[in-house]
Motif scaffolding. Structure first.
Motif, PDB file in Angstrom:
ATOM      1  N   ARG A 170       0.797  -0.998   0.201  1.00 35.34           N
ATOM      2  CA  ARG A 170      -0.183   0.124   0.332  1.00 35.34           C
ATOM      3  C   ARG A 170       1.413   1.232  -0.024  1.00 35.34           C
ATOM      4  N   ALA A 171       2.155   1.552   1.168  1.00 35.41           N
ATOM      5  CA  ALA A 171       2.783   2.588   0.970  1.00 35.41           C
ATOM      6  C   ALA A 171       3.375   2.509  -0.418  1.00 35.41           C
ATOM      7  N   ALA A 172       3.806   1.544  -0.992  1.00 38.68           N
ATOM      8  CA  ALA A 172       4.460   1.648  -2.179  1.00 38.68           C
ATOM      9  C   ALA A 172       3.264   1.951  -3.818  1.00 38.68           C
ATOM     10  N   ALA A 173       2.458   2.101  -3.623  1.00 39.31           N
ATOM     11  CA  ALA A 173       1.143   2.462  -4.502  1.00 39.31           C
ATOM     12  C   ALA A 173       0.281   3.451  -3.815  1.00 39.31           C
ATOM     13  N   LEU A 174       0.855   4.399  -2.754  1.00 36.25           N
ATOM     14  CA  LEU A 174       1.092   5.502  -2.534  1.00 36.25           C
ATOM     15  C   LEU A 174       1.983   6.551  -3.275  1.00 36.25           C
ATOM     16  N   ASN A 175       3.531   5.627  -3.637  1.00 37.99           N
ATOM     17  CA  ASN A 175       4.242   6.536  -3.200  1.00 37.99           C
ATOM     18  C   ASN A 175       5.219   6.955  -2.504  1.00 37.99           C
ATOM     19  N   LEU A 176       4.886   5.756  -1.678  1.00 40.43           N
ATOM     20  CA  LEU A 176       5.588   6.399   0.348  1.00 40.43           C
ATOM     21  C   LEU A 176       6.605   6.301   0.230  1.00 40.43           C
ATOM     22  N   CYS A 177       7.696   6.220   0.457  1.00 41.58           N
ATOM     23  CA  CYS A 177       9.024   5.626   0.356  1.00 41.58           C
ATOM     24  C   CYS A 177      10.461   6.423   1.701  1.00 41.58           C
ATOM     25  N   GLU A 178      10.165   7.407   2.194  1.00 42.79           N
ATOM     26  CA  GLU A 178      10.185   8.070   3.422  1.00 42.79           C
ATOM     27  C   GLU A 178       9.185   8.038   4.639  1.00 42.79           C
ATOM     28  N   TRP A 179       9.719   7.474   5.840  1.00 41.09           N
ATOM     29  CA  TRP A 179       8.210   7.300   6.589  1.00 41.09           C
ATOM     30  C   TRP A 179       9.620   7.987   8.073  1.00 41.09           C
ATOM     31  N   SER A 180       8.389   8.789   8.876  1.00 41.38           N
ATOM     32  CA  SER A 180       9.273   9.568   9.964  1.00 41.38           C
ATOM     33  C   SER A 180       7.936   8.953  11.338  1.00 41.38           C
ATOM     34  N   ILE A 181       8.788   8.685  12.479  1.00 40.76           N
ATOM     35  CA  ILE A 181       7.591   7.706  13.293  1.00 40.76           C
ATOM     36  C   ILE A 181       8.278   9.061  14.981  1.00 40.76           C
ATOM     37  N   SER A 182       7.458   9.088  15.422  1.00 39.12           N
ATOM     38  CA  SER A 182       7.905   9.600  16.809  1.00 39.12           C
ATOM     39  C   SER A 182       6.537   9.117  18.165  1.00 39.12           C
ATOM     40  N   ILE A 183       7.300   8.898  19.197  1.00 37.07           N
ATOM     41  CA  ILE A 183       6.381   8.392  20.027  1.00 37.07           C
ATOM     42  C   ILE A 183       6.441   9.015  21.490  1.00 37.07           C
ATOM     43  N   THR A 184       5.705   9.318  21.903  1.00 36.60           N
ATOM     44  CA  THR A 184       5.710  10.198  23.428  1.00 36.60           C
ATOM     45  C   THR A 184       4.901   9.555  24.523  1.00 36.60           C
ATOM     46  N   HIS A 185       5.284  10.041  25.247  1.00 35.88           N
ATOM     47  CA  HIS A 185       3.834   9.218  26.440  1.00 35.88           C
ATOM     48  C   HIS A 185       3.972   9.989  28.032  1.00 35.88           C
ATOM     49  N   THR A 186       2.835  10.120  28.767  1.00 33.43           N
ATOM     50  CA  THR A 186       3.001  10.251  30.297  1.00 33.43           C
ATOM     51  C   THR A 186       2.325   8.756  31.416  1.00 33.43           C
ATOM     52  N   ARG A 187       2.484   9.232  31.919  1.00 38.30           N
ATOM     53  CA  ARG A 187       1.886   8.189  33.069  1.00 38.30           C
ATOM     54  C   ARG A 187       0.760   7.907  32.715  1.00 38.30           C
ATOM     55  N   ASP A 188      -0.526   8.199  32.203  1.00 38.46           N
ATOM     56  CA  ASP A 188      -1.826   7.704  31.699  1.00 38.46           C
ATOM     57  C   ASP A 188      -1.857   7.072  30.591  1.00 38.46           C
ATOM     58  N   LEU A 189      -0.646   8.028  29.520  1.00 38.57           N
ATOM     59  CA  LEU A 189      -0.886   8.137  27.972  1.00 38.57           C
ATOM     60  C   LEU A 189       0.232   7.850  27.057  1.00 38.57           C
ATOM     61  N   ALA A 190      -0.297   7.554  26.145  1.00 43.22           N
ATOM     62  CA  ALA A 190       0.828   7.729  24.837  1.00 43.22           C
ATOM     63  C   ALA A 190       0.445   7.872  23.364  1.00 43.22           C
ATOM     64  N   MET A 191       1.464   8.478  22.782  1.00 43.45           N
ATOM     65  CA  MET A 191       0.910   9.087  21.565  1.00 43.45           C
ATOM     66  C   MET A 191       1.779   8.726  20.477  1.00 43.45           C
ATOM     67  N   ALA A 192       1.826   8.796  18.828  1.00 44.78           N
ATOM     68  CA  ALA A 192       2.438   8.565  17.464  1.00 44.78           C
ATOM     69  C   ALA A 192       2.156   9.670  16.856  1.00 44.78           C
ATOM     70  N   MET A 193       2.893   9.510  15.844  1.00 45.32           N
ATOM     71  CA  MET A 193       2.577   9.976  14.868  1.00 45.32           C
ATOM     72  C   MET A 193       3.770   9.798  14.175  1.00 45.32           C
TER      73      MET A 193
END
Length: 132
Positions: free
Chosen positions: A93-116
């Motif tokens: 699917r990534a190839a079909a969308l022409n997506l070849c470079e990815w960056s992910i970021s993850i952060t936490h608090t005591r109660d929550l985890a978030m990612a982009m």
């Protein structure tokens, strides 16, 4: 350039309160053996990777279903940074969308985890995608 992004937020207690009878089955359905080994049952780490998988699925524009949890793998880089590996239908699917470079970021608090997740690729019309 093509630019896609996804974001997700997870309450860590959702993993803490999993029914013990389904806990191991859930973990092995969602996470790869390498992810489970890296996390060492740290719920904060697992929640962050869960959020990252959801964010990547959103950036792919399909969510979990057309692609499986294990086709999105979050590994630990040499400096502890999250690295993305796509397998199977997620990679297709990534190839079909022409997506070849990815960056992910993850952060936490005591109660929550978030990612982009942010994906880039050359401009151009993506091929016909099932489920798009």
């Amino acid at each position: 350039m093509t630019l896609r992004c996804g974001i997700d937020l997870v309450e860590i207690r959702r993993l803490e309160h999993l029914d013990p009878q389904i806990r191991q089955r859930f973990l092995h359905r969602v996470f790869t053996p390498q992810e489970l080994d890296d996390a060492q049952e740290d719920l904060m780490v697992l929640a962050g990777r869960f959020a990252a998988k959801e964010a990547v699925a959103k950036a792919l524009g399909c969510g979990i279903g057309p692609i499986s949890w294990q086709e999105i793998e979050v590994q630990r880089g040499p400096e502890g940074q999250p690295l993305l590996r796509l397998h199977g239908r997620a990679a297709e699917r990534a190839a079909a969308l022409n997506l070849c470079e990815w960056s992910i970021s993850i952060t936490h608090t005591r109660d929550l985890a978030m990612a982009m997740a942010v994906a880039l690729g050359p401009s151009g019309s993506p091929s016909d995608l099932p489920g798009a």
